[in-house]
Write a protein that holds these residues in place. Structure first.
Motif, PDB file in Angstrom:
ATOM      1  N   VAL A 101       0.886  -1.158   0.000  1.00 41.56           N
ATOM      2  CA  VAL A 101       0.000   0.000   0.000  1.00 41.56           C
ATOM      3  C   VAL A 101       0.917   1.198   0.000  1.00 41.56           C
ATOM      4  O   VAL A 101       1.586   1.478   0.988  1.00 41.56           O
ATOM      5  N   GLY A 102       1.000   1.835  -1.127  1.00 46.40           N
ATOM      6  CA  GLY A 102       1.842   3.024  -1.200  1.00 46.40           C
ATOM      7  C   GLY A 102       1.023   4.234  -0.805  1.00 46.40           C
ATOM      8  O   GLY A 102      -0.147   4.122  -0.450  1.00 46.40           O
ATOM      9  N   LYS A 103       1.677   5.379  -0.861  1.00 47.87           N
ATOM     10  CA  LYS A 103       0.984   6.629  -0.566  1.00 47.87           C
ATOM     11  C   LYS A 103      -0.161   6.816  -1.540  1.00 47.87           C
ATOM     12  O   LYS A 103      -1.238   7.231  -1.182  1.00 47.87           O
ATOM     13  N   GLU A 104       0.137   6.476  -2.779  1.00 45.71           N
ATOM     14  CA  GLU A 104      -0.845   6.754  -3.816  1.00 45.71           C
ATOM     15  C   GLU A 104      -1.036   5.581  -4.757  1.00 45.71           C
ATOM     16  O   GLU A 104      -1.163   5.757  -5.963  1.00 45.71           O
ATOM     17  N   SER A 105      -1.030   4.409  -4.175  1.00 45.35           N
ATOM     18  CA  SER A 105      -1.229   3.234  -5.019  1.00 45.35           C
ATOM     19  C   SER A 105      -1.570   2.024  -4.164  1.00 45.35           C
ATOM     20  O   SER A 105      -1.377   2.026  -2.944  1.00 45.35           O
ATOM     21  N   ASP A 106      -2.110   1.013  -4.807  1.00 49.08           N
ATOM     22  CA  ASP A 106      -2.272  -0.300  -4.190  1.00 49.08           C
ATOM     23  C   ASP A 106      -1.574  -1.285  -5.103  1.00 49.08           C
ATOM     24  O   ASP A 106      -1.721  -1.209  -6.327  1.00 49.08           O
ATOM     25  N   ILE A 107      -0.819  -2.209  -4.502  1.00 53.99           N
ATOM     26  CA  ILE A 107      -0.060  -3.158  -5.308  1.00 53.99           C
ATOM     27  C   ILE A 107      -0.487  -4.587  -4.982  1.00 53.99           C
ATOM     28  O   ILE A 107      -0.559  -4.968  -3.817  1.00 53.99           O
ATOM     29  N   PHE A 108      -0.779  -5.330  -6.029  1.00 51.66           N
ATOM     30  CA  PHE A 108      -1.251  -6.705  -5.879  1.00 51.66           C
ATOM     31  C   PHE A 108      -0.365  -7.648  -6.683  1.00 51.66           C
ATOM     32  O   PHE A 108       0.272  -7.246  -7.656  1.00 51.66           O
ATOM     33  N   MET A 120       1.049  -5.859  -9.900  1.00 52.22           N
ATOM     34  CA  MET A 120       0.109  -4.925 -10.528  1.00 52.22           C
ATOM     35  C   MET A 120      -0.014  -3.697  -9.628  1.00 52.22           C
ATOM     36  O   MET A 120      -0.377  -3.802  -8.469  1.00 52.22           O
ATOM     37  N   LYS A 121       0.338  -2.550 -10.171  1.00 53.94           N
ATOM     38  CA  LYS A 121       0.224  -1.318  -9.390  1.00 53.94           C
ATOM     39  C   LYS A 121      -0.969  -0.518  -9.898  1.00 53.94           C
ATOM     40  O   LYS A 121      -1.024  -0.144 -11.070  1.00 53.94           O
ATOM     41  N   LEU A 122      -1.909  -0.277  -9.004  1.00 54.10           N
ATOM     42  CA  LEU A 122      -3.077   0.543  -9.339  1.00 54.10           C
ATOM     43  C   LEU A 122      -2.855   1.936  -8.755  1.00 54.10           C
ATOM     44  O   LEU A 122      -2.763   2.089  -7.530  1.00 54.10           O
ATOM     45  N   LEU A 188       7.719  -8.925 -10.622  1.00 53.02           N
ATOM     46  CA  LEU A 188       7.734  -8.883  -9.163  1.00 53.02           C
ATOM     47  C   LEU A 188       9.186  -8.824  -8.701  1.00 53.02           C
ATOM     48  O   LEU A 188       9.997  -9.666  -9.090  1.00 53.02           O
ATOM     49  N   VAL A 189       9.501  -7.842  -7.886  1.00 56.75           N
ATOM     50  CA  VAL A 189      10.878  -7.727  -7.395  1.00 56.75           C
ATOM     51  C   VAL A 189      11.042  -8.644  -6.192  1.00 56.75           C
ATOM     52  O   VAL A 189      10.227  -8.613  -5.261  1.00 56.75           O
ATOM     53  N   GLN A 190      12.081  -9.460  -6.225  1.00 57.67           N
ATOM     54  CA  GLN A 190      12.373 -10.293  -5.057  1.00 57.67           C
ATOM     55  C   GLN A 190      13.023  -9.403  -4.008  1.00 57.67           C
ATOM     56  O   GLN A 190      13.716  -8.452  -4.343  1.00 57.67           O
ATOM     57  N   PHE A 230      12.049   3.559   1.040  1.00 51.54           N
ATOM     58  CA  PHE A 230      10.779   2.903   0.704  1.00 51.54           C
ATOM     59  C   PHE A 230      10.732   2.498  -0.766  1.00 51.54           C
ATOM     60  O   PHE A 230       9.980   1.618  -1.150  1.00 51.54           O
ATOM     61  N   ASN A 231      11.528   3.176  -1.575  1.00 59.37           N
ATOM     62  CA  ASN A 231      11.472   2.942  -3.016  1.00 59.37           C
ATOM     63  C   ASN A 231      12.715   2.262  -3.552  1.00 59.37           C
ATOM     64  O   ASN A 231      12.982   2.265  -4.753  1.00 59.37           O
ATOM     65  N   ILE A 232      13.483   1.693  -2.622  1.00 58.27           N
ATOM     66  CA  ILE A 232      14.641   0.894  -3.027  1.00 58.27           C
ATOM     67  C   ILE A 232      14.430  -0.499  -2.456  1.00 58.27           C
ATOM     68  O   ILE A 232      14.235  -0.656  -1.249  1.00 58.27           O
ATOM     69  N   ILE A 243      12.282   1.425  -7.559  1.00 55.30           N
ATOM     70  CA  ILE A 243      10.890   1.406  -8.022  1.00 55.30           C
ATOM     71  C   ILE A 243      10.269   2.801  -7.866  1.00 55.30           C
ATOM     72  O   ILE A 243      10.914   3.699  -7.330  1.00 55.30           O
ATOM     73  N   ASP A 244       9.028   2.925  -8.348  1.00 55.90           N
ATOM     74  CA  ASP A 244       8.199   4.099  -8.060  1.00 55.90           C
ATOM     75  C   ASP A 244       8.649   5.370  -8.801  1.00 55.90           C
ATOM     76  O   ASP A 244       9.375   6.195  -8.258  1.00 55.90           O
ATOM     77  N   PHE A 245       8.156   5.524 -10.030  1.00 58.81           N
ATOM     78  CA  PHE A 245       8.673   6.597 -10.879  1.00 58.81           C
ATOM     79  C   PHE A 245       7.722   7.732 -11.273  1.00 58.81           C
ATOM     80  O   PHE A 245       8.114   8.579 -12.070  1.00 58.81           O
TER      81      PHE A 245
HETATM   82  P1  ADP Z   1       3.789   4.331  -4.090  1.00 61.99           P
HETATM   83  O1  ADP Z   1       4.001   5.188  -5.296  1.00 61.99           O
HETATM   84  O2  ADP Z   1       2.367   4.337  -3.701  1.00 61.99           O
HETATM   85  O3  ADP Z   1       4.757   4.614  -2.987  1.00 61.99           O
HETATM   86  P2  ADP Z   1       5.409   1.986  -4.783  1.00 61.99           P
HETATM   87  O4  ADP Z   1       5.640   1.741  -6.224  1.00 61.99           O
HETATM   88  O5  ADP Z   1       6.518   2.589  -4.007  1.00 61.99           O
HETATM   89  O6  ADP Z   1       4.049   2.818  -4.598  1.00 61.99           O
HETATM   90  O7  ADP Z   1       4.985   0.602  -4.120  1.00 61.99           O
HETATM   91  C1  ADP Z   1       4.588   0.499  -2.766  1.00 61.99           C
HETATM   92  C2  ADP Z   1       5.185  -0.772  -2.160  1.00 61.99           C
HETATM   93  O8  ADP Z   1       4.733  -1.919  -2.906  1.00 61.99           O
HETATM   94  C3  ADP Z   1       6.689  -0.823  -2.239  1.00 61.99           C
HETATM   95  O9  ADP Z   1       7.294  -0.218  -1.122  1.00 61.99           O
HETATM   96  C4  ADP Z   1       6.977  -2.310  -2.297  1.00 61.99           C
HETATM   97  O10 ADP Z   1       6.961  -2.869  -1.001  1.00 61.99           O
HETATM   98  C5  ADP Z   1       5.787  -2.872  -3.060  1.00 61.99           C
HETATM   99  N1  ADP Z   1       6.103  -3.018  -4.498  1.00 61.99           N
HETATM  100  C6  ADP Z   1       5.914  -2.109  -5.473  1.00 61.99           C
HETATM  101  N2  ADP Z   1       6.307  -2.573  -6.666  1.00 61.99           N
HETATM  102  C7  ADP Z   1       6.749  -3.818  -6.470  1.00 61.99           C
HETATM  103  C8  ADP Z   1       7.285  -4.846  -7.322  1.00 61.99           C
HETATM  104  N3  ADP Z   1       7.438  -4.667  -8.638  1.00 61.99           N
HETATM  105  N4  ADP Z   1       7.631  -6.007  -6.758  1.00 61.99           N
HETATM  106  C9  ADP Z   1       7.488  -6.221  -5.431  1.00 61.99           C
HETATM  107  N5  ADP Z   1       6.989  -5.302  -4.582  1.00 61.99           N
HETATM  108  C10 ADP Z   1       6.615  -4.120  -5.072  1.00 61.99           C
END
Ligand code: ADP
Ligand code: MG
Length: 392
Positions: A101-108, A120-122, A188-190, A230-232, A243-245
């Protein structure tokens, strides 16, 4: 947010047709009049109102009768449209648990037919910023929810375009798989976000790698702008993925120096606190000639002076300079005029006669290609708190 994909499985062609009609209507109506929905959808056997009731029951629409009888999409409704499109394209077949759960997204997690799991980032642009901005800025008070759907879509497109371009230039980013509406599918990032990592075998090496990334980005004309723990992501071999661009800006941005320094500062602070690294230098802005100044500080003006911009790669994904300028304005809370200045704009309050055949045909071929029924097999249950689904 609960993403009940079981409901998605049970939606009929007519349900999606009406849902798409609402989306179409939202291009120029904050609340789409029921009559207009009926006419855009033009169901062969009628029954729009019954379908609307069903969509409402599943919380895919919001009903508003304050000015006239009408509906708008909820984020969930928008999610379903994007997911359905992805499923029809064969990108994935199942939706699994929520992983972020990001600030501005949900990730599944989502799964391909062969079992490969993707992310999947919504995008939910406006979920946080809207409130923050709204409290300060009066002018956003009357903006429609469509604008937030539009911004979320733009954020997704931007993220997809940057991820793809960065990947092509050898940056450690997820593999950008596909993008539709506000939804981005990536590998999916490990590993874990750095914020969860308490110990590292080689903190200095990881630190150098990360600072090296900030520098390399600048050499490509870019600043991440949210470069922090949070984005590394980091895996068991201490391999780094960023991540997160959506908020990235160009080194030619008027606040580039400040954003660059802030990114560097975040990393410095985190590594000194968490891993007790000591640095001879702190971020400073008044260096000029060399990549690093005498004490080793990365220096934007010299790093970026021969920057190789990624405009061509970005444009290839459909993300334009105009889009970039537009989203930057939003991020800085600077959008003062009507947000629907974007490409999607249709004249104000056109009636059904202005929605020409082309548009209606467009919907049929793009969004209502229903030959393949969705075959989502996820359990439909995801963790996570129920969040605000849409911005009032
Ligand atoms: P936001 O823009 O809302 O901060 P992020 O892209 O940073 O969204 O994603 C929020 C969180 O979701 C990340 O901190 C991470 O834990 C998880 N996440 C996002 N993308 C991936 C990915 N491709 N693989 C695994 N986890 C991810
Ligand atoms: Mg993030």
């Amino acid at each position: 947010m609960k993403l009940d994909v079981e409901a998605l499985r049970n939606l009929s062609k007519d349900d999606f047709r009406v849902l798409t009609a609402v989306e179409m209507g939202m291009r120029n109506h904050e609340i789409v009049p029921s009559e207009l929905i009926h006419r855009i959808a033009s169901l062969k056997h009628g029954g729009t109102y019954k379908v609307l009731k069903n969509l409402l029951k599943h919380k895919l629409l919001h009903h508003d009768s304050s000015k006239y009888d009408g509906f708008r999409l909820t984020y969930l409704g928008y999610d379903f449209l994007a997911i359905k499109t992805m499923v029809n394209r064969g990108v994935f077949v199942a939706v699994g648990r929520q992983i972020g759960v990001g600030k501005e997204s949900d990730i599944f997690e989502v799964a391909r037919e062969d079992g490969t799991v993707l992310a999947m980032k919504l995008h939910r642009l406006g979920r946080v910023s809207f409130r923050a901005v709204k409290s300060k800025r009066d002018y956003l008070k009357h903006r429609s929810s469509y604008n937030w759907l539009y911004l979320s879509r733009l954020a997704a497109l931007k993220e997809f375009a940057f991820m793809k371009a960065l990947e092509e230039h050898g940056f450690p980013v997820p593999n950008a798989v596909d993008c539709n509406r506000h939804c981005v599918i990536m590998s999916l990032v490990q590993g874990y976000p750095l914020v969860q990592v308490k110990q590292l075998q080689n903190p200095e090496v990881v630190f150098d790698t990360i600072i090296g990334l900030v520098v390399r980005l600048a050499e490509h004309g870019l600043i991440h702008c949210d470069f922090n723990e949070f984005n590394i992501m980091i895996d068991d071999d201490e391999k780094v993925t960023m991540i997160d661009f959506p908020q990235m800006v160009s080194v030619s941005h008027h606040n580039a120096q400040m954003y660059f320094d802030r990114d560097v500062e975040c990393i410095l602070k985190f590594f000194s606190k968490r891993f007790n690294l000591t640095f001879e230098y702190s971020v400073d802005t008044d260096c000029t000639e060399v990549d690093t100044d005498a004490s080793g500080r990365p220096c934007l003006s010299s790093i970026a002076k021969d920057a190789v911009f990624l405009d061509k790669e970005l444009a290839a994904s459909g993300f334009t300079r105009k889009d970039q300028e537009y989203i930057e304005k939003f991020i800085e809370g600077g959008i003062e005029k009507n947000i629907s200045d974007g490409d999607d704009e249709i004249k104000d309050d056109v009636d059904i006669s202005d929605l020409n055949e082309e548009n209606i045909k467009g919907i049929k071929s793009v969004h209502l290609q229903d030959q393949i029924e969705p075959t989502l097999e996820g359990d439909g249950e995801v963790d996570g708190t129920d969040k605000q689904q849409n911005v009032e």
